[in-house]
Structure formats: structure tokens, C-alpha cells
Design a protein around this motif. Structure first.
Motif, PDB file in Angstrom:
ATOM      1  N   ALA A  93      68.946  18.609  39.219  1.00  8.94           N
ATOM      2  CA  ALA A  93      67.905  19.670  38.460  1.00  8.94           C
ATOM      3  C   ALA A  93      67.899  19.905  37.170  1.00  8.94           C
ATOM      4  O   ALA A  93      67.247  19.922  36.503  1.00  8.94           O
ATOM      5  CB  ALA A  93      67.136  20.026  39.070  1.00  8.94           C
ATOM      6  N   GLN A  94      69.587  20.135  37.000  1.00 14.45           N
ATOM      7  CA  GLN A  94      70.096  20.958  35.660  1.00 14.45           C
ATOM      8  C   GLN A  94      69.887  19.890  34.889  1.00 14.45           C
ATOM      9  O   GLN A  94      69.563  20.181  33.462  1.00 14.45           O
ATOM     10  CB  GLN A  94      71.779  21.090  35.856  1.00 14.45           C
ATOM     11  N   GLU A  95      70.154  18.935  34.981  1.00 17.38           N
ATOM     12  CA  GLU A  95      70.294  17.261  33.839  1.00 17.38           C
ATOM     13  C   GLU A  95      68.999  16.909  33.220  1.00 17.38           C
ATOM     14  O   GLU A  95      67.945  16.662  32.498  1.00 17.38           O
ATOM     15  CB  GLU A  95      71.204  16.270  34.702  1.00 17.38           C
ATOM     16  N   ALA A  96      67.818  17.607  34.642  1.00 15.50           N
ATOM     17  CA  ALA A  96      66.163  17.445  34.344  1.00 15.50           C
ATOM     18  C   ALA A  96      65.910  18.855  33.285  1.00 15.50           C
ATOM     19  O   ALA A  96      64.920  18.302  33.090  1.00 15.50           O
ATOM     20  CB  ALA A  96      65.654  16.805  35.283  1.00 15.50           C
ATOM     21  N   GLY A  97      66.786  19.450  33.311  1.00 18.51           N
ATOM     22  CA  GLY A  97      65.827  20.286  32.236  1.00 18.51           C
ATOM     23  C   GLY A  97      65.358  21.641  33.326  1.00 18.51           C
ATOM     24  O   GLY A  97      64.197  22.278  32.681  1.00 18.51           O
ATOM     25  N   ALA A  98      65.554  21.133  34.150  1.00 20.26           N
ATOM     26  CA  ALA A  98      64.239  22.470  35.335  1.00 20.26           C
ATOM     27  C   ALA A  98      64.986  23.233  36.251  1.00 20.26           C
ATOM     28  O   ALA A  98      64.159  24.419  36.322  1.00 20.26           O
ATOM     29  CB  ALA A  98      64.096  20.875  36.315  1.00 20.26           C
ATOM     30  N   LEU A  99      66.645  23.327  36.613  1.00 19.77           N
ATOM     31  CA  LEU A  99      66.996  24.380  36.703  1.00 19.77           C
ATOM     32  C   LEU A  99      67.793  24.888  35.664  1.00 19.77           C
ATOM     33  O   LEU A  99      68.444  24.222  35.257  1.00 19.77           O
ATOM     34  CB  LEU A  99      68.016  24.008  37.661  1.00 19.77           C
ATOM     35  N   ARG A 100      67.962  26.437  35.630  1.00 17.48           N
ATOM     36  CA  ARG A 100      68.610  26.718  34.339  1.00 17.48           C
ATOM     37  C   ARG A 100      70.538  26.055  34.542  1.00 17.48           C
ATOM     38  O   ARG A 100      71.145  26.049  35.739  1.00 17.48           O
ATOM     39  CB  ARG A 100      69.203  28.779  34.670  1.00 17.48           C
ATOM     40  N   PRO A 101      71.177  26.044  33.499  1.00 23.75           N
ATOM     41  CA  PRO A 101      72.406  25.534  33.696  1.00 23.75           C
ATOM     42  C   PRO A 101      73.059  25.428  34.379  1.00 23.75           C
ATOM     43  O   PRO A 101      74.586  25.221  34.216  1.00 23.75           O
ATOM     44  CB  PRO A 101      72.339  25.148  32.075  1.00 23.75           C
ATOM     45  N   ASP A 102      73.678  27.374  34.215  1.00 20.89           N
ATOM     46  CA  ASP A 102      74.690  27.991  34.589  1.00 20.89           C
ATOM     47  C   ASP A 102      74.626  28.218  35.820  1.00 20.89           C
ATOM     48  O   ASP A 102      75.327  29.593  36.877  1.00 20.89           O
ATOM     49  CB  ASP A 102      74.390  28.932  33.684  1.00 20.89           C
ATOM     50  N   TRP A 103      73.520  27.657  37.233  1.00 21.68           N
ATOM     51  CA  TRP A 103      73.515  27.766  38.180  1.00 21.68           C
ATOM     52  C   TRP A 103      74.714  27.200  39.069  1.00 21.68           C
ATOM     53  O   TRP A 103      74.551  26.043  38.013  1.00 21.68           O
ATOM     54  CB  TRP A 103      72.047  28.212  38.233  1.00 21.68           C
ATOM     55  N   HIS A 147      68.089  33.471  31.107  1.00 17.45           N
ATOM     56  CA  HIS A 147      68.568  33.950  30.120  1.00 17.45           C
ATOM     57  C   HIS A 147      69.698  34.329  30.167  1.00 17.45           C
ATOM     58  O   HIS A 147      69.745  34.001  31.357  1.00 17.45           O
ATOM     59  CB  HIS A 147      67.906  35.459  29.922  1.00 17.45           C
ATOM     60  N   PRO A 148      70.723  34.485  29.450  1.00 12.14           N
ATOM     61  CA  PRO A 148      71.841  34.569  30.106  1.00 12.14           C
ATOM     62  C   PRO A 148      72.503  35.841  30.674  1.00 12.14           C
ATOM     63  O   PRO A 148      71.769  36.538  30.634  1.00 12.14           O
ATOM     64  CB  PRO A 148      72.520  34.916  28.496  1.00 12.14           C
ATOM     65  N   LEU A 149      73.508  35.426  31.750  1.00 12.11           N
ATOM     66  CA  LEU A 149      73.537  36.100  32.600  1.00 12.11           C
ATOM     67  C   LEU A 149      74.773  36.736  32.340  1.00 12.11           C
ATOM     68  O   LEU A 149      75.862  37.075  31.327  1.00 12.11           O
ATOM     69  CB  LEU A 149      74.185  35.212  34.123  1.00 12.11           C
ATOM     70  N   PRO A 150      75.418  39.028  32.802  1.00 10.92           N
ATOM     71  CA  PRO A 150      75.852  39.598  32.340  1.00 10.92           C
ATOM     72  C   PRO A 150      76.885  39.032  33.126  1.00 10.92           C
ATOM     73  O   PRO A 150      78.612  39.364  32.536  1.00 10.92           O
ATOM     74  CB  PRO A 150      74.998  40.597  33.173  1.00 10.92           C
ATOM     75  N   VAL A 151      77.240  38.220  34.085  1.00 11.85           N
ATOM     76  CA  VAL A 151      79.012  37.978  34.461  1.00 11.85           C
ATOM     77  C   VAL A 151      78.634  36.750  35.213  1.00 11.85           C
ATOM     78  O   VAL A 151      78.180  35.693  35.590  1.00 11.85           O
ATOM     79  CB  VAL A 151      79.430  38.832  36.198  1.00 11.85           C
ATOM     80  N   PRO A 152      79.829  35.809  35.259  1.00  8.03           N
ATOM     81  CA  PRO A 152      80.087  34.190  34.746  1.00  8.03           C
ATOM     82  C   PRO A 152      79.844  34.617  36.900  1.00  8.03           C
ATOM     83  O   PRO A 152      80.565  35.498  37.449  1.00  8.03           O
ATOM     84  CB  PRO A 152      81.368  34.423  34.674  1.00  8.03           C
ATOM     85  N   ALA A 153      79.626  33.028  37.463  1.00  8.41           N
ATOM     86  CA  ALA A 153      79.554  32.659  39.175  1.00  8.41           C
ATOM     87  C   ALA A 153      80.173  32.898  39.350  1.00  8.41           C
ATOM     88  O   ALA A 153      81.344  32.512  39.018  1.00  8.41           O
ATOM     89  CB  ALA A 153      78.822  31.302  39.347  1.00  8.41           C
ATOM     90  N   LEU A 154      80.358  32.758  41.032  1.00  8.19           N
ATOM     91  CA  LEU A 154      81.564  33.515  41.778  1.00  8.19           C
ATOM     92  C   LEU A 154      82.441  32.231  41.723  1.00  8.19           C
ATOM     93  O   LEU A 154      81.771  30.942  41.188  1.00  8.19           O
ATOM     94  CB  LEU A 154      81.398  33.399  42.803  1.00  8.19           C
ATOM     95  N   THR A 155      83.923  31.690  42.022  1.00  6.27           N
ATOM     96  CA  THR A 155      84.633  30.642  42.243  1.00  6.27           C
ATOM     97  C   THR A 155      84.329  29.968  43.578  1.00  6.27           C
ATOM     98  O   THR A 155      83.970  31.164  44.776  1.00  6.27           O
ATOM     99  CB  THR A 155      86.122  30.611  41.073  1.00  6.27           C
ATOM    100  N   GLU A 156      84.906  29.220  44.086  1.00  5.36           N
ATOM    101  CA  GLU A 156      84.138  28.724  45.099  1.00  5.36           C
ATOM    102  C   GLU A 156      85.791  29.108  45.964  1.00  5.36           C
ATOM    103  O   GLU A 156      85.044  29.902  47.505  1.00  5.36           O
ATOM    104  CB  GLU A 156      84.614  27.192  45.434  1.00  5.36           C
ATOM    105  N   ASP A 157      86.844  30.406  45.543  1.00  4.08           N
ATOM    106  CA  ASP A 157      88.040  30.695  46.074  1.00  4.08           C
ATOM    107  C   ASP A 157      87.038  31.732  46.095  1.00  4.08           C
ATOM    108  O   ASP A 157      86.995  33.033  47.222  1.00  4.08           O
ATOM    109  CB  ASP A 157      89.292  30.467  45.157  1.00  4.08           C
ATOM    110  N   GLN A 158      86.675  32.243  45.333  1.00  6.34           N
ATOM    111  CA  GLN A 158      85.952  33.661  45.316  1.00  6.34           C
ATOM    112  C   GLN A 158      84.535  34.204  45.697  1.00  6.34           C
ATOM    113  O   GLN A 158      84.546  34.571  47.225  1.00  6.34           O
ATOM    114  CB  GLN A 158      85.386  34.507  44.497  1.00  6.34           C
ATOM    115  N   LEU A 159      83.641  33.085  46.573  1.00  2.00           N
ATOM    116  CA  LEU A 159      83.234  33.030  47.730  1.00  2.00           C
ATOM    117  C   LEU A 159      83.845  32.953  48.658  1.00  2.00           C
ATOM    118  O   LEU A 159      82.886  33.540  50.349  1.00  2.00           O
ATOM    119  CB  LEU A 159      82.064  31.493  47.509  1.00  2.00           C
ATOM    120  N   MET A 160      85.355  31.857  49.414  1.00  8.83           N
ATOM    121  CA  MET A 160      85.481  31.751  50.734  1.00  8.83           C
ATOM    122  C   MET A 160      85.506  33.180  50.652  1.00  8.83           C
ATOM    123  O   MET A 160      86.195  33.731  51.684  1.00  8.83           O
ATOM    124  CB  MET A 160      86.279  30.917  50.580  1.00  8.83           C
TER     125      MET A 160
END
Length: 165
Positions: A93-103, A147-160
Motif C-alpha cells: 500500500a505504501q509503494e502504491a502511494g496509498a498509505l502514508r509512508p511513515d506508518w 503530515h509529518p508526525l511529531p515522534v517516531p514510531a514504536l520499535t518492535e521491542d518498545q511495542l513488546m
């Protein structure tokens, strides 16, 4: 007496949960496979997330699993399989330009966690209101709305870590 028989078969609470959710996790894997088979990348992503939310709305145990670490190796393997498919859906979905690239895949936790809260608050007064909430979320996930997000995404470790409490 019934509890004693139950624990003869399942030595721990986690073992019992793992056995109880095995078929539900297989259903989640099938949903991801169905989503991946859809030709349109955005529709594939939407289908995946909607079906995950539908499963959670119809089964509170799945919602509980979304909030915690997997209780067994079997549950973890099923989750890893599903996550692999989900990553493919997201990238497509990101490569197709449909889903925001930072998700990221880890961001799906925000959808499932908020979904569980919406269900808890509205299930007796407006059982389908979660669909409105999800539609608002989808609008924010479209690449053209990003729009630019204010903080980075969780890492997999942070999510766990978050799921461990």
C-alpha cells in the motif's frame, strides 16, 4: 472440581488461553491471506484492518490478546505469520502511494488499542460505532492526508515492552 480437571489438562492460565485462541488466530491468518489476495493495495489494507477490528468486536478474547504478549510459543508463531503477511500488505500500500509512508506495522497497535476502548465504551449503546472511528482513522492514514508526525514510531521491542505493561 471443574477447575482441577481443567488444570490437569492445562497446567497454566497461558496454556489454557493458547488452546482457546488457536482457531481465532488461524482466522486472523486467513484474513491476512484474503487481504493480500485483493488486487488494490489500499483496499487490501482497509480489508485487513476492518476484519481485524470485526474479529475483535465479536470476540473479546482477541481484544485481550492485542493488549498483551503472546501466552505461548504457538500463539507467537501464529502472530509472527500474520505479522509477516501484514507487513507485505503495508509495504504494498505504501509503494502504491496509498498509505502514508511513515506508518509501520507497530502502529497497528494504536488502532487495536483504541478500537478496544471504543468497543468497551459504546458496545451497549451503539455497537457499530467503532466503524465510524475506523473510517476516521483510515482518512488519516491515506498518504495524501499525511503530515509529518511529531515522534517516531514504536520499535518492535518498545511495542513488546508496552504489551508487558
Amino acid at each position: 472440581m471443574p477447575c482441577r480437571h481443567l488444570y490437569n489438562r492445562f497446567p497454566t492460565r497461558d496454556a489454557l488461553i493458547a488452546a482457546a485462541v488457536a482457531d481465532r488466530l488461524e482466522a486472523g491468518g486467513r484474513v491476512a491471506e484474503e487481504a493480500l489476495a485483493l488486487p488494490d493495495p489500499w483496499e487490501s489494507f482497509v480489508y485487513l484492518v476492518e476484519k481485524i477490528c470485526e474479529l475483535q468486536a465479536s470476540d473479546r478474547i482477541l481484544g485481550e490478546l492485542a493488549l498483551r504478549n503472546p501466552p505461548s510459543a504457538a500463539v507467537e508463531r501464529a502472530r509472527e505469520y500474520g505479522h509477516g503477511l501484514m507487513r507485505r500488505i503495508i509495504v504494498r500500500a505504501q509503494e502504491a502511494g496509498a498509505l502514508r509512508p511513515d506508518w509501520t506495522l507497530e502502529d497497528i497497535a494504536f488502532i487495536t488499542w483504541s478500537h478496544i476502548s471504543v468497543l468497551a465504551a459504546t458496545s451497549t449503546v451503539a455497537p457499530d460505532l467503532w466503524r465510524r472511528n475506523l473510517a476516521l482513522i483510515f482518512d488519516g492514514l491515506r498518504a495524501k492526508a499525511a503530515h509529518p508526525l511529531p515522534v517516531p514510531a514504536l520499535t518492535e521491542d518498545q511495542l513488546m515492552q508496552a504489551m508487558r505493561g
